[in-house]
Enzyme design. Sequence first.
Site, PDB file in Angstrom:
ATOM      1  N   ARG A 189       0.892  -1.169   0.000  1.00  0.00           N
ATOM      2  CA  ARG A 189       0.000   0.000   0.000  1.00  0.00           C
ATOM      3  C   ARG A 189       0.930   1.218   0.000  1.00  0.00           C
ATOM      4  O   ARG A 189       1.915   1.240   0.731  1.00  0.00           O
ATOM      5  CB  ARG A 189      -0.869   0.012   1.261  1.00  0.00           C
ATOM      6  CG  ARG A 189      -1.485  -1.354   1.548  1.00  0.00           C
ATOM      7  CD  ARG A 189      -2.983  -1.353   1.427  1.00  0.00           C
ATOM      8  NE  ARG A 189      -3.537  -2.691   1.664  1.00  0.00           N
ATOM      9  CZ  ARG A 189      -4.538  -3.213   0.999  1.00  0.00           C
ATOM     10  NH1 ARG A 189      -5.100  -2.541   0.025  1.00  0.00           N
ATOM     11  NH2 ARG A 189      -5.008  -4.405   1.271  1.00  0.00           N
ATOM     12  N   CYS A 190       0.635   2.196  -0.820  1.00  0.00           N
ATOM     13  CA  CYS A 190       1.581   3.313  -0.967  1.00  0.00           C
ATOM     14  C   CYS A 190       0.879   4.661  -0.776  1.00  0.00           C
ATOM     15  O   CYS A 190       0.108   5.094  -1.639  1.00  0.00           O
ATOM     16  CB  CYS A 190       2.229   3.235  -2.357  1.00  0.00           C
ATOM     17  SG  CYS A 190       3.333   4.606  -2.700  1.00  0.00           S
ATOM     18  N   GLY A 200      -7.026  -4.187  -7.043  1.00  0.00           N
ATOM     19  CA  GLY A 200      -8.447  -3.921  -6.805  1.00  0.00           C
ATOM     20  C   GLY A 200      -8.863  -2.565  -7.340  1.00  0.00           C
ATOM     21  O   GLY A 200      -8.104  -1.897  -8.048  1.00  0.00           O
ATOM     22  N   ASP A 205     -12.309 -11.076  -3.110  1.00  0.00           N
ATOM     23  CA  ASP A 205     -13.698 -10.797  -2.711  1.00  0.00           C
ATOM     24  C   ASP A 205     -14.683 -10.826  -3.868  1.00  0.00           C
ATOM     25  O   ASP A 205     -15.883 -10.841  -3.652  1.00  0.00           O
ATOM     26  CB  ASP A 205     -13.809  -9.395  -2.061  1.00  0.00           C
ATOM     27  CG  ASP A 205     -13.046  -9.314  -0.751  1.00  0.00           C
ATOM     28  OD1 ASP A 205     -12.712 -10.392  -0.220  1.00  0.00           O
ATOM     29  OD2 ASP A 205     -12.793  -8.204  -0.272  1.00  0.00           O
ATOM     30  N   ARG A 264     -15.438  -7.694   3.338  1.00  0.00           N
ATOM     31  CA  ARG A 264     -15.900  -6.561   4.170  1.00  0.00           C
ATOM     32  C   ARG A 264     -17.092  -5.865   3.547  1.00  0.00           C
ATOM     33  O   ARG A 264     -18.012  -5.454   4.232  1.00  0.00           O
ATOM     34  CB  ARG A 264     -14.753  -5.550   4.343  1.00  0.00           C
ATOM     35  CG  ARG A 264     -13.998  -5.690   5.641  1.00  0.00           C
ATOM     36  CD  ARG A 264     -13.232  -4.411   5.921  1.00  0.00           C
ATOM     37  NE  ARG A 264     -12.508  -3.949   4.741  1.00  0.00           N
ATOM     38  CZ  ARG A 264     -11.222  -4.164   4.521  1.00  0.00           C
ATOM     39  NH1 ARG A 264     -10.516  -4.837   5.379  1.00  0.00           N
ATOM     40  NH2 ARG A 264     -10.631  -3.693   3.441  1.00  0.00           N
ATOM     41  N   ARG A 269     -23.552 -46.635 -18.222  1.00  0.00           N
ATOM     42  CA  ARG A 269     -23.442 -46.113 -19.584  1.00  0.00           C
ATOM     43  C   ARG A 269     -24.532 -46.657 -20.519  1.00  0.00           C
ATOM     44  O   ARG A 269     -24.601 -46.260 -21.674  1.00  0.00           O
ATOM     45  CB  ARG A 269     -22.076 -46.492 -20.175  1.00  0.00           C
ATOM     46  CG  ARG A 269     -20.907 -45.767 -19.517  1.00  0.00           C
ATOM     47  CD  ARG A 269     -19.594 -46.237 -20.141  1.00  0.00           C
ATOM     48  NE  ARG A 269     -18.437 -45.582 -19.534  1.00  0.00           N
ATOM     49  CZ  ARG A 269     -17.909 -44.453 -19.964  1.00  0.00           C
ATOM     50  NH1 ARG A 269     -18.437 -43.829 -20.992  1.00  0.00           N
ATOM     51  NH2 ARG A 269     -16.853 -43.933 -19.374  1.00  0.00           N
ATOM     52  N   GLN A 313     -11.303 -38.602 -12.203  1.00  0.00           N
ATOM     53  CA  GLN A 313     -12.755 -38.723 -12.086  1.00  0.00           C
ATOM     54  C   GLN A 313     -13.214 -38.683 -10.634  1.00  0.00           C
ATOM     55  O   GLN A 313     -14.376 -38.431 -10.356  1.00  0.00           O
ATOM     56  CB  GLN A 313     -13.189 -40.057 -12.695  1.00  0.00           C
ATOM     57  CG  GLN A 313     -14.290 -39.912 -13.704  1.00  0.00           C
ATOM     58  CD  GLN A 313     -14.533 -41.201 -14.462  1.00  0.00           C
ATOM     59  OE1 GLN A 313     -14.424 -42.290 -13.914  1.00  0.00           O
ATOM     60  NE2 GLN A 313     -14.855 -41.097 -15.730  1.00  0.00           N
TER      61      GLN A 313
END
Length: 791
Positions: free
Chosen positions: A94-95, A124, A172, A216, A478, A671
């Site tokens: 985060r900046c 995001g 999210d 959230r 089958r 399977q």
Amino acid sequence: MAAPPKRQDTRKFIENLSGAGKSIAVLTSGGDAQGMNAAVRAVVRMGIYVEAKVYFIHEGYQGMVDGGDNIKEATWESVSSMLQVGGTVIGSARCKEFRSRDGRLKAAHNLVQRSITNLCVIGGDGSLTGANLFREEWSGLLDELLQQGLIDKEAARSNSELHIVGMVGSIDNDFCGTDMTIGTDSALHRIIEVVDAIMTTAQSHQRTFVLEVMGRHCGYLALVSGLACGADWVFIPEMPPEDGWEDNMCQKLSENRADKKRLNIIIVSEGAIDSHNKAITPDYIKDLVVRCLGFDTRVTILGHVQRGGTPSAFDRILASRMGVEAVLALLEASPTTPACVVSLVGNQAVRLPLMECVHLTQEVQKAMDEKKFEEAVRLRGSSFENNLSTYRLLSYRKADSELPNSSFNVAVLNVGAPAAGMNAAVRSAVRVGITEGHKMFAVSDGFEGFSKGQIKEIKWGDVGGWTGQGGSLLGTKRTLPGKHLDKIAEQIKLHNINALLVIGGFEAYVGLLELSAARDQHPELCVPMVMVPATVSNNIPGSDLSIGSDTALNAITHTCDRIKQSASGTKRRVFIIETMGGYCGYLATVGGLAAGADTVYIYEEPFDIRDLQANVEHLTQKMKTSIQRGLVLRNENSNENFTTDFIYQLYTEEGRGVFDCRKNILGHMQQGGAPSPFDRNFGTKVAAKAIQWITQTLKDSYKGGRVFTNSEDTACLLGMRRRALVFQPVSQLRDESDFVHRIPKEQWWLKLRPLMKILAKYKTSYDVTDSGQLEHVTRVRPKDADASAAI
């Protein structure tokens, strides 16, 4: 006579798009999500493939502001082995600095120094909004750098345009305009693994478990995991419970216990609120259950487990497709093109204007703040709406007196080989059928069991706990109905069956064709019939996807990961792996894309000895680099002479002294196993939709005291086509089918093969005509668009 005018070829090919002289930088920002590395790998390799220079920006926007070693040129080999790694290898942070103009000025300077004018941002909505602002300010930032003497006029001129493409990486799934964001499917895998594990201990002690999952502001994870595990109650921010919910919930929990259910699961989104905007916490729910019911109750908060672990096959394919699409969007961008996000709607990659998506996402939050919850759900999009309506259909068992009495009997059967997710589909069909007022009957052992009269009524409680079970609990065979038509007609008459739901593979499709063709001889067969595709091979005409194929893909992908890891100590090794699928190369191709295969051999794309020689040569060249291992996938029926043994022996001989070989036949492990969240959810939704179609068709065809239908549109297949779930008469699909090889004549996933080859460093032709249409978010989606169905 004049020759007819030639039809103009309007197709676009990758060969005509060049990135020469361009520089592309890729960064991951905000919270990490599984699959981000697959997106980074695809951007780097596609960028290098089109001859652009590609740079990593480490530590997100912080690295862009700090510059220096944080911005490094990427090579083909530098993204090797990151496909299966969770999180983001290039770091995310985060900046705060980037939020100020000074920070963005430093970032612009660092990009101009390296002539980077194309940015690919994976993050995001906050990260993408920041990127858009950066683009809007770009010319002003360049002017400022010029005035300060930090760059010269030539640098300002040659870097005058900044192009931005976003990919949404968020577990999210809270971004509007896209059906699935990168990381969501993997987060669901983590949640379901935990729920499945908790169920065994809860059952042992007759406990109630309250699980808190992330989200959230968006309840997608809680909603879909609740659908996928058959939770008793789900709390999400978009659907606050009505006043008095405490009594309703406790009543439902005690009814379930009285119905011989030994456990209760309650899933709470971390942003869950009541209708007065008061938070609903797991501890509050626990205290309530203990106080009102005295049940032994435990709380589990999943936390960051949901962000971790290896990405699912779905996320790897989604991210790889998006990464390639992002590079194409950057190559085609012009000064007037708005910043866009590459996204997925249904099964299709689309480009959408970035800020339209961001504004719509913000509108959802605004609607929730203003308590306009129905509006918020509508804005979330059709995928979310469909999940919610299916949850509402299945979540509450009405008292018998409240049910409509339709007096119709509906039979459900499984046909063909078992596929994970079949049981989720049967559960959903039975419960929706009961809610619609029908009497539901279960047929054991497919058409063979039908002819023998293995038919019994199935009640709401009989299908409890079925969603997480693999295989087919009803039993499946089958056998085709053709030889047993008299007996099947007799049983339909005996049990007064008014409609059929067949869940199965190619035999189910052929069986439905046989039943509808025999309506003239057997009036008992003149009832509505619908088929839901369920087979690991994904070879059913009329549907892009089938229940069970996602679980099989995950089994293949995780096995390939382990096999590749086994070579980490021994250098220069090539693995040859055989996958299932009959003549259909879907599992091999898409599994190869998800596992990072070098070559995939399939029936649909014929190959000869020269191709095998070229592939060995390609691996020989690869062994000279730092990536000293190879992965080759072969579909079981790709060629009757070039068998897995033959290819293994050829590679061993031709690679002697350069690499050694190992072979693995994956077999029936593809399977088995518990169904993936995608297959549980897809099975639940398509079966619910099929029953609703049956209800409507029964109403339309009930005349003179009986049901009678003989038109072709009353024997249908419900399939996923591009962006929508569609009912198609099986008789109309006949021409689309290759009955000898049991595959559709046209298959959408063949378009992914060039993409897989490009990412494995092969020069190839790639038709990109479908790419490049910038759409708008505000338009109304097709009514049936449902799209957690994506790859």
